[in-house]
Design a protein around this motif. Sequence first.
Motif, PDB file in Angstrom:
ATOM      1  N   UNK A 126     -75.341 -54.686 -25.193  1.00 19.12           N
ATOM      2  CA  UNK A 126     -75.981 -54.932 -24.145  1.00 19.12           C
ATOM      3  C   UNK A 126     -76.349 -56.068 -23.432  1.00 19.12           C
ATOM      4  N   UNK A 127     -76.766 -56.397 -22.467  1.00 18.48           N
ATOM      5  CA  UNK A 127     -77.094 -57.553 -21.614  1.00 18.48           C
ATOM      6  C   UNK A 127     -75.930 -58.656 -21.735  1.00 18.48           C
ATOM      7  N   UNK A 128     -74.836 -58.222 -21.342  1.00 19.74           N
ATOM      8  CA  UNK A 128     -73.678 -59.021 -21.216  1.00 19.74           C
ATOM      9  C   UNK A 128     -73.506 -59.938 -20.171  1.00 19.74           C
ATOM     10  N   UNK A 129     -73.062 -61.171 -20.549  1.00 19.22           N
ATOM     11  CA  UNK A 129     -72.822 -62.345 -19.696  1.00 19.22           C
ATOM     12  C   UNK A 129     -71.593 -62.871 -19.741  1.00 19.22           C
ATOM     13  N   UNK A 130     -70.926 -63.537 -18.783  1.00 20.22           N
ATOM     14  CA  UNK A 130     -69.446 -63.872 -19.090  1.00 20.22           C
ATOM     15  C   UNK A 130     -69.778 -65.569 -19.420  1.00 20.22           C
ATOM     16  N   UNK A 131     -69.153 -66.389 -20.075  1.00 23.71           N
ATOM     17  CA  UNK A 131     -68.896 -67.672 -20.337  1.00 23.71           C
ATOM     18  C   UNK A 131     -67.967 -68.180 -19.293  1.00 23.71           C
ATOM     19  N   UNK A 132     -67.857 -69.496 -19.190  1.00 21.51           N
ATOM     20  CA  UNK A 132     -66.979 -70.310 -18.189  1.00 21.51           C
ATOM     21  C   UNK A 132     -65.572 -69.764 -18.457  1.00 21.51           C
ATOM     22  N   UNK A 133     -65.382 -69.729 -19.830  1.00 24.95           N
ATOM     23  CA  UNK A 133     -63.899 -69.345 -20.318  1.00 24.95           C
ATOM     24  C   UNK A 133     -63.536 -68.109 -20.305  1.00 24.95           C
ATOM     25  N   UNK A 134     -64.428 -67.228 -19.798  1.00 25.34           N
ATOM     26  CA  UNK A 134     -64.077 -65.895 -19.707  1.00 25.34           C
ATOM     27  C   UNK A 134     -64.501 -64.726 -20.803  1.00 25.34           C
ATOM     28  N   UNK A 135     -64.715 -65.410 -21.912  1.00 25.09           N
ATOM     29  CA  UNK A 135     -65.510 -64.773 -22.759  1.00 25.09           C
ATOM     30  C   UNK A 135     -66.569 -64.221 -22.605  1.00 25.09           C
ATOM     31  N   UNK A 136     -67.349 -63.046 -23.371  1.00 21.42           N
ATOM     32  CA  UNK A 136     -68.475 -62.386 -22.999  1.00 21.42           C
ATOM     33  C   UNK A 136     -69.429 -62.613 -24.126  1.00 21.42           C
ATOM     34  N   UNK A 137     -70.696 -62.992 -23.986  1.00 19.13           N
ATOM     35  CA  UNK A 137     -71.684 -63.054 -24.792  1.00 19.13           C
ATOM     36  C   UNK A 137     -72.836 -61.929 -24.271  1.00 19.13           C
ATOM     37  N   UNK A 138     -73.294 -61.348 -25.410  1.00 20.32           N
ATOM     38  CA  UNK A 138     -74.102 -60.077 -25.363  1.00 20.32           C
ATOM     39  C   UNK A 138     -74.833 -59.867 -26.576  1.00 20.32           C
ATOM     40  N   UNK A 139     -75.889 -59.031 -26.540  1.00 15.57           N
ATOM     41  CA  UNK A 139     -76.427 -58.551 -27.563  1.00 15.57           C
ATOM     42  C   UNK A 139     -75.795 -57.306 -28.509  1.00 15.57           C
TER      43      UNK A 139
END
Length: 207
Positions: A126-139
């Motif tokens: 959950x709670x995903x966000x894109x990083x500048x390089x296109x990867x995804x950070x999330x819980x």
Amino acid sequence: GRYLVYVLHGQGQMVSKDMETGLVTVLVDDGGSSFDPTPSFSYDGTKIVYAMSDGNSDEYGIRVMNADGSNIQVLTTLADDVSPAFNRDGTKIVFDRGWNGDIMVMNSDGSEEPTLVKAADGSRYGHPQFLPDGRIVCMRNTSGDQDIVVMDADGSNEINLTPDTPDSKEFAPTVNKDGDRIAFSTTRNEGNYDIYVGTFTGSALTD
């Protein structure tokens, strides 16, 4: 960074606040609907993506509008889609389907069906966000052990960024403009909800 967008649940409104002047502007006023409390600006400040129900259901869909509240477009409907966020060029939206379930990505203009990039499969994301390089950070929540993870845009190469905190629950990460700092909430301090900021090196997060 001048404007803040947020939800007033009691009034059934989504508003933006000018952090320089203090002026609050109502963008969406719909007391019969329910907003997911995670609206997000595009990085150029021209668009807002958010999730809301139709007022008759707890199932949420993704919508996009101009930053002044005009030109609302419904991208998904009644599918428990929440926590949306744009990528850096505004062409993609990442979101959580199923309230901490699967991670999905779609075109920001709704031109194609959303793509599953990470299935829950025993964990909940959950709670995903894109990083500048296109990867995804999330819980990621696995049997109650809740961490912040980063993965490639297709869901592969998942890395746990908070592996040494088994007794706390990290969630709701957000990334700065340069992508080298990640803020998140956690209960690591005797069960209280705190905000931590870490330095992101690309494969690790340090306090």
